[in-house]
Structure formats: C-alpha cells, structure tokens
Motif scaffolding. Structure first.
Motif, PDB file in Angstrom:
ATOM      1  N   GLY A   8       0.818  -1.201   0.000  1.00 15.99           N
ATOM      2  CA  GLY A   8       0.000   0.000   0.000  1.00 15.99           C
ATOM      3  C   GLY A   8       0.853   1.252   0.000  1.00 15.99           C
ATOM      4  O   GLY A   8       0.564   2.223   0.709  1.00 15.99           O
ATOM      5  N   ALA A   9       1.920   1.242  -0.805  1.00 11.97           N
ATOM      6  CA  ALA A   9       2.846   2.377  -0.835  1.00 11.97           C
ATOM      7  C   ALA A   9       2.180   3.592  -1.464  1.00 11.97           C
ATOM      8  O   ALA A   9       1.479   3.481  -2.464  1.00 11.97           O
ATOM      9  CB  ALA A   9       4.097   1.996  -1.625  1.00 11.97           C
ATOM     10  N   GLY A  10       2.425   4.743  -0.867  1.00 14.47           N
ATOM     11  CA  GLY A  10       1.880   5.989  -1.382  1.00 14.47           C
ATOM     12  C   GLY A  10       2.735   7.153  -0.911  1.00 14.47           C
ATOM     13  O   GLY A  10       3.678   6.979  -0.147  1.00 14.47           O
ATOM     14  N   PRO A  11       2.399   8.379  -1.342  1.00 11.22           N
ATOM     15  CA  PRO A  11       3.252   9.533  -1.058  1.00 11.22           C
ATOM     16  C   PRO A  11       3.104  10.108   0.349  1.00 11.22           C
ATOM     17  O   PRO A  11       3.877  10.990   0.730  1.00 11.22           O
ATOM     18  CB  PRO A  11       2.798  10.549  -2.106  1.00 11.22           C
ATOM     19  CG  PRO A  11       1.360  10.201  -2.358  1.00 11.22           C
ATOM     20  CD  PRO A  11       1.290   8.707  -2.256  1.00 11.22           C
ATOM     21  N   GLY A  12       2.139   9.659   1.124  1.00 11.67           N
ATOM     22  CA  GLY A  12       1.935  10.184   2.465  1.00 11.67           C
ATOM     23  C   GLY A  12       2.562   9.288   3.516  1.00 11.67           C
ATOM     24  O   GLY A  12       3.776   9.262   3.717  1.00 11.67           O
ATOM     25  N   LEU A  13       1.718   8.530   4.220  1.00 14.74           N
ATOM     26  CA  LEU A  13       2.207   7.638   5.272  1.00 14.74           C
ATOM     27  C   LEU A  13       3.175   6.611   4.715  1.00 14.74           C
ATOM     28  O   LEU A  13       4.186   6.286   5.350  1.00 14.74           O
ATOM     29  CB  LEU A  13       1.026   6.945   5.952  1.00 14.74           C
ATOM     30  CG  LEU A  13       1.381   5.902   7.012  1.00 14.74           C
ATOM     31  CD1 LEU A  13       2.191   6.518   8.146  1.00 14.74           C
ATOM     32  CD2 LEU A  13       0.126   5.237   7.551  1.00 14.74           C
ATOM     33  N   GLY A  14       2.888   6.072   3.532  1.00 12.39           N
ATOM     34  CA  GLY A  14       3.761   5.049   2.968  1.00 12.39           C
ATOM     35  C   GLY A  14       5.180   5.540   2.788  1.00 12.39           C
ATOM     36  O   GLY A  14       6.140   4.881   3.203  1.00 12.39           O
ATOM     37  N   LEU A  15       5.350   6.707   2.174  1.00  7.67           N
ATOM     38  CA  LEU A  15       6.686   7.244   1.965  1.00  7.67           C
ATOM     39  C   LEU A  15       7.365   7.550   3.296  1.00  7.67           C
ATOM     40  O   LEU A  15       8.566   7.293   3.460  1.00  7.67           O
ATOM     41  CB  LEU A  15       6.610   8.506   1.107  1.00  7.67           C
ATOM     42  CG  LEU A  15       7.937   9.186   0.788  1.00  7.67           C
ATOM     43  CD1 LEU A  15       8.881   8.250   0.048  1.00  7.67           C
ATOM     44  CD2 LEU A  15       7.697  10.464  -0.026  1.00  7.67           C
ATOM     45  N   ALA A  16       6.603   8.080   4.251  1.00  7.46           N
ATOM     46  CA  ALA A  16       7.189   8.411   5.551  1.00  7.46           C
ATOM     47  C   ALA A  16       7.685   7.159   6.276  1.00  7.46           C
ATOM     48  O   ALA A  16       8.780   7.164   6.866  1.00  7.46           O
ATOM     49  CB  ALA A  16       6.168   9.162   6.413  1.00  7.46           C
ATOM     50  N   THR A  17       6.894   6.082   6.253  1.00  8.06           N
ATOM     51  CA  THR A  17       7.343   4.872   6.937  1.00  8.06           C
ATOM     52  C   THR A  17       8.500   4.221   6.195  1.00  8.06           C
ATOM     53  O   THR A  17       9.440   3.706   6.814  1.00  8.06           O
ATOM     54  CB  THR A  17       6.192   3.863   7.107  1.00  8.06           C
ATOM     55  OG1 THR A  17       5.558   3.624   5.851  1.00  8.06           O
ATOM     56  CG2 THR A  17       5.161   4.368   8.097  1.00  8.06           C
ATOM     57  N   ALA A  18       8.466   4.254   4.865  1.00 12.24           N
ATOM     58  CA  ALA A  18       9.584   3.709   4.096  1.00 12.24           C
ATOM     59  C   ALA A  18      10.869   4.466   4.428  1.00 12.24           C
ATOM     60  O   ALA A  18      11.940   3.861   4.603  1.00 12.24           O
ATOM     61  CB  ALA A  18       9.281   3.791   2.606  1.00 12.24           C
ATOM     62  N   ARG A  19      10.763   5.782   4.523  1.00 15.63           N
ATOM     63  CA  ARG A  19      11.938   6.588   4.855  1.00 15.63           C
ATOM     64  C   ARG A  19      12.429   6.268   6.267  1.00 15.63           C
ATOM     65  O   ARG A  19      13.645   6.149   6.503  1.00 15.63           O
ATOM     66  CB  ARG A  19      11.585   8.069   4.717  1.00 15.63           C
ATOM     67  CG  ARG A  19      12.767   8.998   4.928  1.00 15.63           C
ATOM     68  CD  ARG A  19      12.378  10.441   4.669  1.00 15.63           C
ATOM     69  NE  ARG A  19      12.258  10.736   3.243  1.00 15.63           N
ATOM     70  CZ  ARG A  19      11.162  11.164   2.648  1.00 15.63           C
ATOM     71  NH1 ARG A  19      10.047  11.338   3.347  1.00 15.63           N
ATOM     72  NH2 ARG A  19      11.154  11.418   1.353  1.00 15.63           N
ATOM     73  N   ARG A  20      11.499   6.077   7.200  1.00 12.94           N
ATOM     74  CA  ARG A  20      11.921   5.814   8.596  1.00 12.94           C
ATOM     75  C   ARG A  20      12.594   4.456   8.724  1.00 12.94           C
ATOM     76  O   ARG A  20      13.651   4.332   9.368  1.00 12.94           O
ATOM     77  CB  ARG A  20      10.688   5.876   9.524  1.00 12.94           C
ATOM     78  CG  ARG A  20      11.046   5.634  11.002  1.00 12.94           C
ATOM     79  CD  ARG A  20      11.960   6.723  11.512  1.00 12.94           C
ATOM     80  NE  ARG A  20      12.435   6.497  12.868  1.00 12.94           N
ATOM     81  CZ  ARG A  20      13.553   5.833  13.185  1.00 12.94           C
ATOM     82  NH1 ARG A  20      14.287   5.286  12.211  1.00 12.94           N
ATOM     83  NH2 ARG A  20      13.931   5.701  14.427  1.00 12.94           N
ATOM     84  N   PHE A  21      12.004   3.425   8.134  1.00 10.96           N
ATOM     85  CA  PHE A  21      12.616   2.101   8.241  1.00 10.96           C
ATOM     86  C   PHE A  21      13.884   2.021   7.393  1.00 10.96           C
ATOM     87  O   PHE A  21      14.851   1.351   7.774  1.00 10.96           O
ATOM     88  CB  PHE A  21      11.611   1.023   7.846  1.00 10.96           C
ATOM     89  CG  PHE A  21      10.631   0.695   8.929  1.00 10.96           C
ATOM     90  CD1 PHE A  21      10.893  -0.312   9.847  1.00 10.96           C
ATOM     91  CD2 PHE A  21       9.441   1.385   9.047  1.00 10.96           C
ATOM     92  CE1 PHE A  21      10.000  -0.621  10.871  1.00 10.96           C
ATOM     93  CE2 PHE A  21       8.526   1.098  10.054  1.00 10.96           C
ATOM     94  CZ  PHE A  21       8.811   0.087  10.973  1.00 10.96           C
ATOM     95  N   GLY A  22      13.898   2.709   6.265  1.00 14.10           N
ATOM     96  CA  GLY A  22      15.110   2.738   5.460  1.00 14.10           C
ATOM     97  C   GLY A  22      16.250   3.430   6.185  1.00 14.10           C
ATOM     98  O   GLY A  22      17.404   2.987   6.112  1.00 14.10           O
ATOM     99  N   ALA A  23      15.959   4.507   6.898  1.00 11.69           N
ATOM    100  CA  ALA A  23      16.988   5.218   7.654  1.00 11.69           C
ATOM    101  C   ALA A  23      17.571   4.344   8.760  1.00 11.69           C
ATOM    102  O   ALA A  23      18.711   4.554   9.183  1.00 11.69           O
ATOM    103  CB  ALA A  23      16.407   6.497   8.252  1.00 11.69           C
ATOM    104  N   ALA A  24      16.791   3.360   9.200  1.00 14.23           N
ATOM    105  CA  ALA A  24      17.269   2.438  10.235  1.00 14.23           C
ATOM    106  C   ALA A  24      18.111   1.305   9.654  1.00 14.23           C
ATOM    107  O   ALA A  24      18.577   0.438  10.412  1.00 14.23           O
ATOM    108  CB  ALA A  24      16.083   1.862  11.002  1.00 14.23           C
ATOM    109  N   GLY A  25      18.299   1.305   8.343  1.00 13.38           N
ATOM    110  CA  GLY A  25      19.191   0.331   7.731  1.00 13.38           C
ATOM    111  C   GLY A  25      18.537  -0.797   6.973  1.00 13.38           C
ATOM    112  O   GLY A  25      19.231  -1.691   6.479  1.00 13.38           O
ATOM    113  N   HIS A  26      17.212  -0.773   6.846  1.00 18.28           N
ATOM    114  CA  HIS A  26      16.510  -1.815   6.102  1.00 18.28           C
ATOM    115  C   HIS A  26      16.416  -1.431   4.619  1.00 18.28           C
ATOM    116  O   HIS A  26      16.228  -0.255   4.285  1.00 18.28           O
ATOM    117  CB  HIS A  26      15.102  -2.022   6.655  1.00 18.28           C
ATOM    118  CG  HIS A  26      15.085  -2.420   8.095  1.00 18.28           C
ATOM    119  ND1 HIS A  26      15.408  -3.685   8.524  1.00 18.28           N
ATOM    120  CD2 HIS A  26      14.798  -1.702   9.213  1.00 18.28           C
ATOM    121  CE1 HIS A  26      15.307  -3.746   9.842  1.00 18.28           C
ATOM    122  NE2 HIS A  26      14.939  -2.543  10.287  1.00 18.28           N
TER     123      HIS A  26
END
Length: 221
Positions: A8-26
C-alpha cells in the motif's frame, strides 16, 4: 540486510514509513498498483540514500501480491517487517442497509485474504531470521463499527481479529504482530496523525514490541 515490505505504498504515510525504516538500515520494498507512482517513490528514497525497489501488484489479485513479495525477498533480502496499509476503495463505503452479500467480497478480499496471503509469504523468512514484525494499519471502523461504511467496518474488524490471533500465536517465536488505529484523516500538519509522526509510531511499535492495539489519537466521543 533485511527488508521492510510496505503493501500500500503511497506519497503520504507510505513514503514516511519507508523513509523511517530505510533510515534504520533496512532495504525497502514498495508494493502498490501504480508502477509510475512506485518509480517516483523509489527516486525520493534514493535521494535520501535508501535502497528501495517498487513491485507493482494489486492486493485484490492474490497471485500478483504474493509474486511481488517473493520477488522482493529474492532481490533485497528477507522480509523482517511487513506493513499492510493499502487505502480502501471508495465502493467499500456503502451504508449498511445498502450493502448486500456480494458487496462484501471485495472488502473482505482486501482486508482479510490480502493480509493472510502476505503473511504466509513472509512468515517462513521471519522464522529463519528468528524475528519479525507484522504491522497492520486501520481506521477507527476496525474497532468502532460505522453503519455509514459497512464494508470497511466488517472487513477491518475481521482483519483486526486475524492480526490479534497472529499476535497471540507468533509472540513466542519473537514475531510481533501489532495494529495501529488512525481515527481520522492523515494530516500533514505535524500533529499525531501526520505522516512523519505516524511513521515514528510504527517504528516504535516494531522496536518496543509493546502490546497489540495502538491508537494514533483517542477515538472521538
């Protein structure tokens, strides 16, 4: 390296969570219907130094959803965190007295069969890792049925029951299932239901592993 898979990727919550988990190294696997939208999201994440790939799939098409998740694990590494948060479709929102049996097919496929299919793909990899997190995001009708939106009320309640059973059953295996209820609209205003704040909340649910049901804000009276 393990993968954060977002259904359910999208430009709002999806992008924000992707950025947060990606910043953690995933690494990040983005799953949604629109390939062009996925290209834009992966480009945004790449500018932040986050490795991400998009996998077009429709949660109402179980074969495409499972194929996307299998491909993501093969390309990016085992899925440690699965977030299931696609936005319900407008035709799920009929009033209860206008909702017939056939009107429930799509909402239940969206909110029950889709999550079950996704979990069954990623669960073996989580068991191999010895850890995992399953995150489910729903609106308030998951816990407070709303006769104006019968399809989502029924389907979200079923999804909640499924997720709760996963929480109770998989906890001893160090696989944590949790649900975040967002009572109203996601608002880009920095408040408790803004994308960045919600993303941090979901990341905390993954790391603290504290309980099953969480609320972005209290339910309105």
């Amino acid at each position: 390296m393990t993968t954060f898979a977002l259904v359910g990727a999208g430009p709002g919550l999806g992008l924000a969570t992707a950025r947060r988990f990606g910043a953690a190294g995933h690494t990040v696997a983005l799953i949604a219907r629109d390939a062009g939208k996925l290209d834009g999201l992966t480009a945004d994440l790449a500018r932040d130094g986050i490795q991400a790939r998009g996998y077009p799939a429709d949660v109402l098409d179980i074969e495409s959803l499972t194929a996307a998740l299998y491909a993501a694990a093969a390309d990016l590494g085992p899925v440690e965190i699965l977030q299931y948060s696609p936005v319900p479709q407008a035709h799920f929102m009929k009033p209860v007295l206008d909702t017939g049996a056939d009107d429930l097919d799509a909402p239940l496929a969206f909110s029950v069969k889709g999550p079950a299919a996704a979990v069954n793909v990623v669960l073996p990899g989580m068991r191999e890792l010895g850890r995992g997190t399953l995150l489910f995001v729903n609106g308030s009708s998951a816990v407070r049925p709303n006769p104006k939106v019968a399809g989502t009320s029924i389907a979200f309640a079923a999804e909640s029951a499924y997720a709760r059973m996963l929480h109770d059953t998989l906890g001893p295996e160090n696989i944590h299932a949790a649900q975040l209820i967002i009572p109203g609209a996601i608002r880009p205003d920095g408040g408790p239901s803004s994308p960045d704040v919600l993303a941090e909340r979901l990341y905390d649910m993954h790391t603290t592993r504290d309980g099953f049901c969480h609320y972005a804000e209290p339910l309105p009276d």
